[in-house]
Scaffold this motif. Structure first.
Motif, PDB file in Angstrom:
ATOM      1  N   VAL A  91       0.480   3.965 -14.663  1.00 57.99           N
ATOM      2  CA  VAL A  91       0.475   4.744 -13.569  1.00 57.99           C
ATOM      3  C   VAL A  91       1.665   5.783 -13.240  1.00 57.99           C
ATOM      4  N   PHE A 128      -6.125   1.086  -2.368  1.00 56.62           N
ATOM      5  CA  PHE A 128      -4.676   1.350  -2.454  1.00 56.62           C
ATOM      6  C   PHE A 128      -3.970   0.283  -3.461  1.00 56.62           C
ATOM      7  N   LEU A 129      -4.535  -0.848  -3.298  1.00 56.29           N
ATOM      8  CA  LEU A 129      -3.856  -2.024  -4.038  1.00 56.29           C
ATOM      9  C   LEU A 129      -4.701  -2.370  -5.510  1.00 56.29           C
ATOM     10  N   ASP A 130      -5.897  -1.594  -5.440  1.00 58.87           N
ATOM     11  CA  ASP A 130      -6.557  -2.062  -6.675  1.00 58.87           C
ATOM     12  C   ASP A 130      -6.079  -1.172  -7.984  1.00 58.87           C
ATOM     13  N   GLN A 182       0.822  -1.261   0.012  1.00 55.76           N
ATOM     14  CA  GLN A 182       0.024   0.090  -0.113  1.00 55.76           C
ATOM     15  C   GLN A 182       0.984   1.198  -0.073  1.00 55.76           C
ATOM     16  N   SER A 209       2.594   1.566  -3.419  1.00 58.08           N
ATOM     17  CA  SER A 209       1.347   2.164  -4.523  1.00 58.08           C
ATOM     18  C   SER A 209       1.142   3.459  -4.298  1.00 58.08           C
ATOM     19  N   THR A 210       0.886   3.983  -3.073  1.00 55.25           N
ATOM     20  CA  THR A 210       0.595   5.248  -2.929  1.00 55.25           C
ATOM     21  C   THR A 210       1.464   6.405  -3.311  1.00 55.25           C
ATOM     22  N   GLN A 223       1.485   6.566  -6.981  1.00 62.50           N
ATOM     23  CA  GLN A 223       0.362   7.440  -7.599  1.00 62.50           C
ATOM     24  C   GLN A 223       0.479   9.015  -7.160  1.00 62.50           C
ATOM     25  N   GLU A 224       1.421   9.128  -6.219  1.00 59.74           N
ATOM     26  CA  GLU A 224       1.155  10.545  -5.442  1.00 59.74           C
ATOM     27  C   GLU A 224       2.587  11.200  -6.146  1.00 59.74           C
ATOM     28  N   VAL A 238      -8.155   1.734  -9.567  1.00 62.29           N
ATOM     29  CA  VAL A 238      -8.352   3.132  -8.885  1.00 62.29           C
ATOM     30  C   VAL A 238      -7.091   3.943  -8.947  1.00 62.29           C
ATOM     31  N   PHE A 239      -7.169   5.001  -9.282  1.00 62.71           N
ATOM     32  CA  PHE A 239      -5.955   5.878  -9.216  1.00 62.71           C
ATOM     33  C   PHE A 239      -6.582   7.101  -8.359  1.00 62.71           C
ATOM     34  N   ILE A 240      -5.805   7.326  -7.311  1.00 61.53           N
ATOM     35  CA  ILE A 240      -6.177   8.653  -6.516  1.00 61.53           C
ATOM     36  C   ILE A 240      -4.852   9.447  -6.364  1.00 61.53           C
ATOM     37  N   ARG A 241      -5.030  10.669  -6.624  1.00 64.48           N
ATOM     38  CA  ARG A 241      -4.302  11.701  -6.478  1.00 64.48           C
ATOM     39  C   ARG A 241      -4.542  12.820  -5.426  1.00 64.48           C
TER      40      ARG A 241
END
Lengths: 139, 317
Positions: free
Chosen positions: B12, B101-103, A48, A51-52, A55-56, B106-109
């Motif tokens: 990503v 978070f592990l999917d 997690q 991945s965060t 993405q960030e 889904v992309f989160i910013r």
């Protein structure tokens, strides 16, 4: 003209302990130093966290840990960063570590370890000196 | 593959890095945006706005989960405020979105409002375009929840969801001005609290009062009560968003209006930002310091209007 460039930092708490006071205090100190801090709460797995971080698009990951889980989570995070070609992201740790572990963690690629008693100013100054916002990706 | 191609293929890392470059206003980002633009227009953009603490993040988390059950991919942009004193920010919306978070669907910013240095706005539209080009089916934008943002989101989204909670008293009054007109769907979250029904009634009255003007548009804003934490009312919210989407599909004129608004907004924003950027850069290259100009204005040695006039005459000849 000066571009607006902020350091982006992920403050994460791997492992099972839920004591995130330290993580919150350091997140706040980073904010006050002018950094953008992504804070994700407790109980994060290395997967997690990485991945965060990707993405960030952060410049640094600050790991807060009190439980001793660093022997698993720190190397795993470094490994996952490498797998994702993201080893340019600086990783530091803060919390409680057995003294003999610290050189080992640094040898595997954790850039700095801050122990209890480290001053907030000292930590933010270290980050300001050692971590820079990355260059643009170009066209 | 170049960066635009990587993004269109759903990469990503490339997407995350371009979003950063847009945020940091790195000029090369524009070239990539140019390449991406033809790949945009497929996603449905839903804006979530409302005061801080009403539960926008939790709603976005829940509704994203619902879209994932449909097999749709989701992009999330979550904005939190920048400290006006230090320029720093704590971006905490992700705390409520951990299960995604592990999917990889889904992309989160997380985004900080930043200081709008030199009057430039951080472009949410550009970021929406990137997630759209990346192939996300649904794009959920969570505003910071204060001030101008709340109205601006309606220029970027296809569907605008206004979130409130019971018992805020003057809240509904505050909603009335301007904001009442942008909500396609109203959510009364934390509906287990006392006064939820009353808030719904007040909203309904306000909608009906404003309806005379809107009735020709054919879309009567929907109101839904939710308890986002428990997932109550989420199915209804999901279906209300679907209804609005289908309404737009069935009414080309309304859809066109939305698309027109978005396109105009993007053009004007790009024009304003690039013009300003160009002029500030040229001044800098000529050795004119922005600070010196500001100081002249502050000390009343010059007025802002004459200075701008002079600069434009010089730079736009």
């Amino acid at each position: 003209m000066e571009r607006e460039r902020n350091l982006r930092i992920l403050v994460a708490k791997p492992g099972l302990d839920g004591h995130d006071r330290g993580a919150r205090v350091i997140a706040r100190a980073f904010r006050d130093a002018g950094f953008e801090v992504i804070y994700t709460g407790c109980h994060q797995t290395p997967e997690q966290i990485v991945s965060t971080a990707i993405q960030e698009d952060v410049d640094m990951i600050g790991l807060s840990i009190l439980s001793g889980a660093h022997t698993y989570s720190f190397p795993r995070i470094l490994e996952l960063l490498k797998e994702n070609s993201a080893e340019d992201i600086t990783v530091i740790g803060g919390g409680i570590f057995p003294l003999e572990d610290i050189p080992k963690l640094k040898a595997m690629g954790i850039k700095e370890i801050f122990e209890p008693g480290a001053k907030l100013q000292e930590i933010t100054a270290w980050v300001g000196e050692n971590v820079k916002p990355r260059e643009g990706i170009g066209a | 593959m170049n960066i635009a191609e990587q993004i269109v293929a759903g990469d990503v890392r490339a997407t995350a890095r371009l979003l950063r470059d847009i945020d940091d206003q790195i000029p090369s980002a524009r070239d990539i945006l140019k390449e991406l633009y033809p790949h945009t227009g497929k996603a449905h953009v839903v804006g979530f706005t409302g005061s801080p603490g009403v539960g926008k993040s939790t709603l976005v988390d829940q509704i994203a989960l619902r879209y994932r059950q449909d097999g749709l991919t989701v992009g999330i942009l979550a904005v939190d405020p920048t400290s006006p004193f230090t320029g720093g920010a704590i971006l905490g919306d992700r705390i409520r979105m951990q299960r995604h978070f592990l999917d990889s669907g889904v992309f989160i910013r997380s985004l900080a409002t930043r200081g709008h240095f030199g009057g430039l706005t951080r472009s949410t539209n550009d970021m929406i375009n990137v997630l759209d080009a990346m192939g996300k089916d649904m794009i959920l934008v969570e505003t910071v929840g204060v001030g101008q943002d709340e109205v601006e989101i309606a220029n970027s989204a296809h569907t605008t969801v206004l979130v409130t909670v019971p018992g805020m008293g003057d809240e509904v009054q505050a909603i009335k001005a301007g904001i009442m007109e942008i909500g396609n769907i109203f959510v009364v979250n934390k509906a287990d609290r006392e006064g939820s029904r009353k808030t719904v009634r007040e909203l309904r009255t306000l909608i009906e009062l404003g309806l005379r003007r809107r009735v020709e548009n054919g879309w009567e804003p929907l109101i839904v009560e939710t308890e986002a934490l428990k997932g109550r009312g989420l199915e209804e919210l999901y279906s209300d968003i679907q209804k609005h989407r289908e309404y737009l599909r069935a009414n080309p004129q309304q859809l066109n209006e939305v698309l027109w608004k978005r396109a105009r907004n993007q053009f004007v924003e790009a024009l304003r930002d690039q013009t300003l950027r160009t002029i500030l850069d040229r001044l800098n290259n000529r050795g004119v310091s922005l600070d010196a100009l500001i100081k002249m204005i502050m000390n009343k040695e010059a007025d802002p209007y004459s200075l701008v006039h002079e600069i434009l005459n010089e730079e736009l000849r």
